[in-house]
Scaffold this motif. Structure first.
Motif, PDB file in Angstrom:
ATOM      1  N   GLU A   1       0.837  -1.211   0.000  1.00  9.77           N
ATOM      2  CA  GLU A   1       0.000   0.000   0.000  1.00  9.77           C
ATOM      3  C   GLU A   1       0.865   1.251   0.000  1.00  9.77           C
ATOM      4  O   GLU A   1       0.587   2.215  -0.717  1.00  9.77           O
ATOM      5  N   ALA A   2       1.932   1.248   0.806  1.00 10.24           N
ATOM      6  CA  ALA A   2       2.839   2.394   0.859  1.00 10.24           C
ATOM      7  C   ALA A   2       3.514   2.617  -0.491  1.00 10.24           C
ATOM      8  O   ALA A   2       3.659   3.752  -0.957  1.00 10.24           O
ATOM      9  N   ALA A   3       3.915   1.522  -1.139  1.00  6.35           N
ATOM     10  CA  ALA A   3       4.545   1.628  -2.455  1.00  6.35           C
ATOM     11  C   ALA A   3       3.569   2.195  -3.489  1.00  6.35           C
ATOM     12  O   ALA A   3       3.923   3.026  -4.323  1.00  6.35           O
ATOM     13  N   ALA A   4       2.291   1.742  -3.420  1.00  6.54           N
ATOM     14  CA  ALA A   4       1.272   2.238  -4.347  1.00  6.54           C
ATOM     15  C   ALA A   4       1.027   3.723  -4.135  1.00  6.54           C
ATOM     16  O   ALA A   4       0.903   4.499  -5.091  1.00  6.54           O
ATOM     17  N   LYS A   5       0.958   4.146  -2.838  1.00  8.99           N
ATOM     18  CA  LYS A   5       0.756   5.563  -2.546  1.00  8.99           C
ATOM     19  C   LYS A   5       1.938   6.399  -3.024  1.00  8.99           C
ATOM     20  O   LYS A   5       1.762   7.492  -3.564  1.00  8.99           O
ATOM     21  N   ALA A   6       3.145   5.883  -2.823  1.00  9.08           N
ATOM     22  CA  ALA A   6       4.337   6.605  -3.275  1.00  9.08           C
ATOM     23  C   ALA A   6       4.343   6.752  -4.791  1.00  9.08           C
ATOM     24  O   ALA A   6       4.679   7.810  -5.334  1.00  9.08           O
ATOM     25  N   GLN A   7       3.946   5.676  -5.495  1.00  3.75           N
ATOM     26  CA  GLN A   7       3.900   5.714  -6.955  1.00  3.75           C
ATOM     27  C   GLN A   7       2.848   6.713  -7.425  1.00  3.75           C
ATOM     28  O   GLN A   7       3.080   7.480  -8.378  1.00  3.75           O
ATOM     29  N   ALA A   8       1.676   6.712  -6.740  1.00  2.00           N
ATOM     30  CA  ALA A   8       0.616   7.655  -7.108  1.00  2.00           C
ATOM     31  C   ALA A   8       1.055   9.089  -6.853  1.00  2.00           C
ATOM     32  O   ALA A   8       0.801   9.994  -7.667  1.00  2.00           O
ATOM     33  N   ALA A   9       1.734   9.322  -5.718  1.00  2.00           N
ATOM     34  CA  ALA A   9       2.216  10.665  -5.399  1.00  2.00           C
ATOM     35  C   ALA A   9       3.253  11.128  -6.421  1.00  2.00           C
ATOM     36  O   ALA A   9       3.263  12.286  -6.843  1.00  2.00           O
ATOM     37  N   LYS A  10       4.118  10.208  -6.839  1.00  2.00           N
ATOM     38  CA  LYS A  10       5.132  10.537  -7.835  1.00  2.00           C
ATOM     39  C   LYS A  10       4.490  10.900  -9.169  1.00  2.00           C
ATOM     40  O   LYS A  10       4.862  11.882  -9.810  1.00  2.00           O
ATOM     41  N   ALA A  11       3.484  10.093  -9.570  1.00  2.00           N
ATOM     42  CA  ALA A  11       2.783  10.369 -10.830  1.00  2.00           C
ATOM     43  C   ALA A  11       2.066  11.712 -10.761  1.00  2.00           C
ATOM     44  O   ALA A  11       2.077  12.492 -11.725  1.00  2.00           O
TER      45      ALA A  11
ATOM     46  N   ALA B   1       2.874  14.260  -8.849  1.00  2.00           N
ATOM     47  CA  ALA B   1       3.894  15.316  -8.873  1.00  2.00           C
ATOM     48  C   ALA B   1       4.408  15.553 -10.282  1.00  2.00           C
ATOM     49  O   ALA B   1       4.607  16.701 -10.706  1.00  2.00           O
ATOM     50  N   GLU B   2       4.624  14.473 -11.031  1.00  2.00           N
ATOM     51  CA  GLU B   2       5.095  14.609 -12.411  1.00  2.00           C
ATOM     52  C   GLU B   2       4.054  15.314 -13.273  1.00  2.00           C
ATOM     53  O   GLU B   2       4.387  16.167 -14.101  1.00  2.00           O
ATOM     54  N   THR B   3       2.763  14.952 -13.068  1.00  2.00           N
ATOM     55  CA  THR B   3       1.692  15.598 -13.821  1.00  2.00           C
ATOM     56  C   THR B   3       1.623  17.082 -13.498  1.00  2.00           C
ATOM     57  O   THR B   3       1.475  17.927 -14.386  1.00  2.00           O
ATOM     58  N   ALA B   4       1.740  17.404 -12.199  1.00  2.00           N
ATOM     59  CA  ALA B   4       1.700  18.809 -11.776  1.00  2.00           C
ATOM     60  C   ALA B   4       2.883  19.574 -12.358  1.00  2.00           C
ATOM     61  O   ALA B   4       2.739  20.728 -12.794  1.00  2.00           O
ATOM     62  N   ALA B   5       4.058  18.923 -12.377  1.00  3.59           N
ATOM     63  CA  ALA B   5       5.246  19.581 -12.925  1.00  3.59           C
ATOM     64  C   ALA B   5       5.084  19.854 -14.419  1.00  3.59           C
ATOM     65  O   ALA B   5       5.443  20.929 -14.923  1.00  3.59           O
ATOM     66  N   LYS B   6       4.507  18.871 -15.130  1.00  2.00           N
ATOM     67  CA  LYS B   6       4.286  19.057 -16.568  1.00  2.00           C
ATOM     68  C   LYS B   6       3.283  20.180 -16.816  1.00  2.00           C
ATOM     69  O   LYS B   6       3.452  20.993 -17.730  1.00  2.00           O
ATOM     70  N   ALA B   7       2.221  20.206 -15.986  1.00  2.00           N
ATOM     71  CA  ALA B   7       1.206  21.260 -16.137  1.00  2.00           C
ATOM     72  C   ALA B   7       1.811  22.634 -15.865  1.00  2.00           C
ATOM     73  O   ALA B   7       1.532  23.608 -16.581  1.00  2.00           O
ATOM     74  N   GLU B   8       2.672  22.696 -14.834  1.00  2.00           N
ATOM     75  CA  GLU B   8       3.312  23.971 -14.505  1.00  2.00           C
ATOM     76  C   GLU B   8       4.248  24.412 -15.629  1.00  2.00           C
ATOM     77  O   GLU B   8       4.297  25.602 -15.976  1.00  2.00           O
ATOM     78  N   THR B   9       4.986  23.440 -16.200  1.00  2.48           N
ATOM     79  CA  THR B   9       5.882  23.766 -17.307  1.00  2.48           C
ATOM     80  C   THR B   9       5.101  24.280 -18.512  1.00  2.48           C
ATOM     81  O   THR B   9       5.495  25.264 -19.154  1.00  2.48           O
ATOM     82  N   ALA B  10       3.975  23.587 -18.814  1.00  7.26           N
ATOM     83  CA  ALA B  10       3.137  24.023 -19.937  1.00  7.26           C
ATOM     84  C   ALA B  10       2.562  25.407 -19.689  1.00  7.26           C
ATOM     85  O   ALA B  10       2.515  26.254 -20.591  1.00  7.26           O
TER      86      ALA B  10
END
Length: 238
Positions: A73-83, A85-94
């Protein structure tokens, strides 16, 4: 008689010994399969656990399963948080790229507007062109005066009263720069954008140039006659 009794006693003793021997043999025969079964059971099953040991093993197994589930569960949450964060970073860059593009566009428009307000108005041949329609930079940085009637005049005596006369501002009239206006409507020295014709300077006046009418200077009477009468939207740049 005595011999006969001894003979029967001997037979009885022999029979008793035979029964005892047979009982011993039978007990040994029964013990052997039990020992063999016990050996096979131990080799197949292994050490036999007590109830406490079984409970302890079950608790350890449950704990291991719970820890594994928690880690997953912790690994799944970490993966979701990473995804995320990456989406937010891409949106901010755009968004930043869009902001930079908008800023660059605004700066370009402002630069264009500044150039129109400050750059010298060069002499040019007066002629209508669709490439000289008012841009957004012109419209956003000027005062729209409305639709004006355009007439054309030259430096000849017929058009100007006196051949080779100076303008009302004291300048030499120049095609592509000089226009005559009503100074009560458009102050002398103003930069004017005539849609379809470009930029001009209000340098001159005329007795019949009143209200929403502009007289555009050209180099010859033939050109003035050729251009005739036109109508265009007028913008006051400054």
């Amino acid at each position: 008689m005595f011999f006969s009794l001894r003979k029967h006693a001997s037979k009885l003793i022999a029979a008793t010994l035979a029964v005892g021997t047979m009982a011993s043999i039978s007990a040994a025969a029964l013990d052997q399969p039990v020992a063999l079964l016990s050996s096979n059971l131990n080799s197949s099953v292994g050490t036999v656990l007590t109830s406490d040991q079984i409970n302890t093993a079950e608790q350890a197994l449950s704990k291991a399963k719970a820890e594994a589930a928690a880690k997953a569960e912790a690994a799944a949450k970490a993966q979701a948080a990473k995804a995320e964060a990456e989406t937010a970073a891409k949106a901010e860059t755009a968004q930043q790229a869009t902001s930079n593009t908008t800023s660059s566009s605004s700066q370009a428009q402002q630069s264009s507007s500044d150039n129109q307000l400050t750059a010298p108005v060069s002499a040019k041949t007066v002629a209508y062109s669709s490439s000289l329609l008012a841009t957004d930079a012109v419209k956003n940085n000027s005062t729209a005066l409305g639709n004006y009637k355009l007439t054309f005049y030259c430096p000849c005596e017929l058009c100007n009263g006196v051949a080779g006369a100076k303008t009302a501002s004291g300048t030499t009239p120049t095609e592509g720069r000089t226009i005559a206006v009503d100074p009560d409507v458009i102050p002398l020295g103003s930069r004017i954008y005539i849609e379809g014709y470009g930029e001009f300077i209000a340098e001159d006046t005329g007795g019949v140039i009143k209200n929403n009418k502009i007289d555009v200077f050209v180099s010859s009477h033939d050109r003035a006659y050729e251009l005739g009468v036109q109508y265009a939207n007028i913008y006051l740049l400054g």
